[in-house]
Design an enzyme around this catalytic site. Structure first.
Site, short mmCIF file in Angstrom:
data_model
loop_
_atom_site.label_atom_id
_atom_site.label_comp_id
_atom_site.label_asym_id
_atom_site.label_seq_id
_atom_site.Cartn_x
_atom_site.Cartn_y
_atom_site.Cartn_z
N SER A 149 15.09 8.81 23.82
CA SER A 149 13.66 9.11 23.67
C SER A 149 13.02 8.09 22.75
CB SER A 149 13.46 10.51 23.07
OG SER A 149 13.56 10.48 21.65
N ASP A 150 11.70 7.96 22.83
CA ASP A 150 10.99 7.19 21.83
C ASP A 150 10.85 8.04 20.57
OD1 ASP A 150 9.61 5.08 20.64
OD2 ASP A 150 8.47 4.64 22.45
N TYR A 151 10.32 7.45 19.54
CA TYR A 151 10.29 8.01 18.19
C TYR A 151 9.52 9.34 18.16
CZ TYR A 151 10.51 7.07 13.08
OH TYR A 151 10.77 7.08 11.73
N THR A 152 10.23 10.43 17.92
CA THR A 152 9.72 11.82 17.84
C THR A 152 9.08 12.30 19.14
OG1 THR A 152 7.51 11.28 16.93
CG2 THR A 152 9.30 11.56 15.35
N ALA A 153 9.40 11.66 20.26
CA ALA A 153 8.74 12.00 21.52
C ALA A 153 9.14 13.37 22.04
CB ALA A 153 9.03 10.93 22.57
#
Length: 704
Positions: free
Chosen positions: A253-257
């Protein structure tokens, strides 16, 4: 090949907490639980990978904590190595302008040589977001507007990062899958409400190219695609990526996605968000601890199964095995250090090949031998940090500036420098000194543009003019009347038609990295004849955006003096500079375009030949583009589609034949059912130096 038995033995011995730990990626530069608790969780096997970690001592200490626990599973260390590590190469939007896959691969490989010695085993690159809206800040991090170019870039970067064996490379991450470059109004993280055709034809093919090249990881984008967040888009991440394309790596995942699925409005709580992401194909949860906090509850509620969790853990363990971490955890850090400045020559070559000469009237460039005094004016003339652009992690605090490059290249010439104006701060107190310097000089080099902090993530700009008081500075200096070369340092095209009109020459210098100043000086002095070509269409005004060369035809095309046509009433429909535009210090001509055979059927291919001649007085390098148009099809096709590009290096007066091959698949398009098809009929072939239709040489072939 991964040792499947070892992976399965590890998996069978793990508790639920340890399994979820392998799916938990934490930012070591900003751990949400704090440093002491992060270390405790690493030692307990509750964290499987870390990003944004620097320094051998800290890195090795954390790795030792991980391998000293009962499972002895090492950490993966990830970092955004988009355009270099210690040596910084041009921004991707710049480097793509070289149209040189060999260069793209070499710079990625150089970055690996530096990165792997720092024990980094995963890079969050290449970024493969096709973008046709320069308001979007992350256009700086990608390869421009064209799908084919982005696909070639994907292949080159994956080869460069990963090599032929991941044990000797760094795992690459193709990002951000899900039309991130199409976010509405160029505002980061926004919606991409596009058609299935656009998604399939324009935005997804580069990711398929990365998968075919063997990319180890894929990252979905932050945005939603027509209402479905990419982090929860199982149709893309499972059905397309894994089932149809055969991808067998990890999806991170992307950052905190993952936790942001709640804000998107598709999950009610963290258990639902983590279950939705995991079931949709996301293996690794970055930074928000959604999996370790939400999946136990999701498991109890029946939202996921242990099989879903095991599948993701198996993929992560397989990647660690492929990287050689399970056999020799510290091998990378034990490699001998590289000599200082080891890749400076490559960085300089990349810089000069990536610069694009946009204008050169009165042959003001190259600078004339014997030039007595040059005034370098502007805030970007001698600022070493700015030359790096966005996303640089391990570089020092210094780079070759334009002033430094010119002083090294022209030791007998006096190089004056005046900042004149600041990029963000108002005020015109420095303009008088800049004007005085311009008056005393033979030539003015006007260095203006954006700050590096204005490019990249979360840096959407609604106006693409020169920020701050730079326009006032530029106009005052231009009014002096000295020969003036405008150097634009930016991460995107800037809409400054007044500057292009009044400056004698203009160079798109983007942000060219550690050796920016030396590469730019090579171009300005003629030590290198400029060869860069725009990988993105350059607009006159933001009102033209989105603007790109491969638009579809319309029933009422723009025609002068026709009232009801496809036009703006207050802006030209043509761009400031076409895709592929880029001048040289010599002149090239394309003639004798032939297609053999002119008629094909079945799986036959066509050989396209064009003769290119250097009609000028210096050696040069020309990039030729092969465009195709299908004028009559069951689905309207773009007015031009890029099918290939090639280079010719020519001495003065030399001629060469450039050859392309068009296969049957190059004639295909997605039909109404979004499945590939080739239809009989005529295909128009165009060859030339840019997407400017008026300057292309044409022929035709027929498929029956």
């Amino acid at each position: 090949m991964a040792d499947k038995d070892r992976v399965e033995r590890l998996l069978a011995s793990m508790t639920l907490e340890e399994k979820l730990g392998q799916l938990n990626m934490i930012d070591a530069g900003a751990p949400p639980m704090g440093e002491p608790e992060m270390e405790r969780q690493v030692a307990a096997g509750r964290i499987g990978s870390l990003l944004n970690i620097h320094g051998a001592e800290r890195l090795n200490r954390l790795q030792k904590m991980a391998v000293d626990n009962r499972l002895k599973i090492p950490l993966i260390f990830g970092l955004d190595v988009l355009h270099g590590h210690r040596t910084i190469f041009p921004l991707p939007i710049a480097e793509t302008c070289a149209f040189d896959p060999g260069l793209w691969e070499r710079t990625a490989r150089a970055a690996v040589e530096e990165t792997s010695r720092a024990a980094i085993t995963l890079t969050f690159a290449p970024m493969l977001d096709v973008c046709r809206d320069p308001r979007w800040g992350r256009i700086a991090e990608g390869p421009g507007e064209d799908t084919l170019v982005t696909s070639r870039y994907a292949e080159a970067k994956v080869r460069g990062f990963q090599g032929t064996d991941l044990r000797d490379g760094v795992a690459a991450t193709a990002k951000h899958m899900g039309a991130y470059g199409a976010v509405a109004a160029g505002r980061d993280y926004g919606s991409a409400d596009i058609s299935e055709r656009q998604l399939a034809e324009v935005y997804l093919p580069p990711f398929e190219a990365a998968v075919k090249a063997g990319v180890a990881a894929v990252m979905p984008s932050f945005n939603d695609v027509a209402g479905i967040p990419a982090t929860a888009h199982g149709e893309i991440l499972n059905d397309l990526l894994r089932t149809r394309w055969g991808f067998d790596g990890i999806v991170v995942s992307d950052y905190t996605a993952v936790v942001e699925l709640i804000a998107h409005g598709v999950a009610g709580d963290i258990a639902e968000a983590s279950a939705l992401a995991l079931k949709s194909g996301v293996d690794i949860d970055m930074q928000d601890e959604a999996y370790v906090r939400g999946l136990p509850d999701a498991l109890k509620r029946g939202l996921v199964t242990m099989g879903d969790i095991d599948r993701a853990v198996r993929r992560m363990l397989t990647l660690k095995e492929r990287l050689g971490l399970l056999d020799d955890t510290y091998r990378r850090t034990s490699a001998p250090p590289l000599p200082a400045n080891h890749y400076d020559a490559l960085a300089r070559d990349a810089a000069r090949r990536s610069a694009v000469l946009l204008k050169n009237e009165k042959s003001v460039l190259p600078l004339k031998p014997g030039t007595r005094r040059i005034a370098v004016i502007g805030p970007l003339g001698d600022d070493p940090l700015q030359m790096f652009g966005c996303w640089f992690a391990a570089a020092g605090m210094d780079s070759a500036t334009i002033v430094r490059g010119l002083r090294a290249a022209l030791p007998q010439t006096e190089i004056l420098h005046e900042i004149g104006a600041h990029i963000e701060e108002p005020g015109e107190t420095g303009i008088a000194a800049a004007v005085a310097a311009a008056r005393s000089a033979d030539v003015v080099i006007l260095c203006v543009g954006e700050k590096k902090e204005m490019t990249g993530e979360a840096q959407g700009r609604g106006r693409l003019e020169l920020p701050g008081s730079q326009r006032a500075l530029a106009e005052a200096v231009l009014a002096v009347g000295k020969p003036t070369v405008a150097i634009l340092c930016a991460g995107r095209p800037l809409t400054v038609p007044w500057l292009f009109e009044r400056a004698d020459a203009a160079l798109a210098a983007w942000f060219l990295g550690s050796e920016a100043g030396h590469g730019i000086a090579d171009v300005l002095t003629g030590a290198w004849s400029p060869s860069g070509k725009l990988s993105v269409t350059w607009p006159h005004d933001v009102g033209q955006i989105p603007i790109f060369y491969s638009h579809r035809a319309t029933g009422r095309p723009a025609v002068p003096d026709v009232y009801y046509c496809n036009r703006h009433t207050d802006l030209p429909i043509e761009p400031q500079f076409h895709f592929g535009h880029g001048l040289s210090y010599t002149r090239f001509a394309v003639t004798k375009l032939n297609a053999t055979p002119a008629e094909i059927s079945g799986d036959q291919s066509v050989t396209i030949e064009a003769e290119v001649a250097n009609e000028g007085g210096v050696a040069g390098e020309e990039t030729l583009f092969l465009f195709l148009r299908d004028p009559v099809a069951s689905v309207a096709r773009p007015v031009l589609e890029l099918k290939d590009f090639a280079k010719a290096v020519l001495k003065p007066g030399e001629r060469k034949t450039v050859r392309f091959t068009l296969a049957r698949n190059d004639l295909a398009f997605l039909g109404r059912d979004l499945k590939p098809r080739v239809e009989p009929g005529e295909f128009q072939i165009f060859v030339g130096a840019s997407a400017d239709r008026s300057k292309l040489t044409a022929t035709a072939i027929r498929y029956r």
